[in-house]
Design a protein around this motif. Structure first.
Motif: not given
Length: 108
Positions: A74-101
């Motif tokens: 049975v399909y569970q929408p949580a799979a989509w949300w886990i993927g979305m959260a992982t993608f956003i975490a990657g985007q945010v960490s990329g921006r944070i790491m790009g600003r770090a001294p």
């Protein structure tokens, strides 16, 4: 302003790419599961909503799997949300790491 090095970009890219892969897998799972219900493109306006959350129609189909002779888990929408959260975490960490001294130096 510090420019992200290729190494920093790669570290955050894998997390974003993993999120995209999870969302793609969730989309395929959703499509294959709900395609068993009146065909792949029929009632698409109801089925699309089942990708991100469960409405009554989604629950109806999921509760009657035996009647529809559906196969697969049975399909569970949580799979989509886990993927979305992982993608956003990657985007945010990329921006944070790009600003770090840089090590041993101040921000430029």
């Amino acid at each position: 302003m510090t420019i992200a090095t290729p190494e920093t970009a790669r570290k955050s890219n894998w997390l974003s790419n993993a999120g995209l892969a999870i969302m793609a897998a969730a989309f395929v799972w959703w499509f294959l599961f709900f395609a068993q219900w009146t065909g792949p493109l029929r009632l698409l306006d109801l089925k699309v909503q089942c990708l991100v959350y469960t409405i009554d129609e989604c629950s109806f189909f999921q509760s009657r799997l035996d009647e529809f002779h559906a196969s697969g888990p049975v399909y569970q929408p949580a799979a989509w949300w886990i993927g979305m959260a992982t993608f956003i975490a990657g985007q945010v960490s990329g921006r944070i790491m790009g600003r770090a001294p840089k090590k041993g130096g101040a921000r430029q």
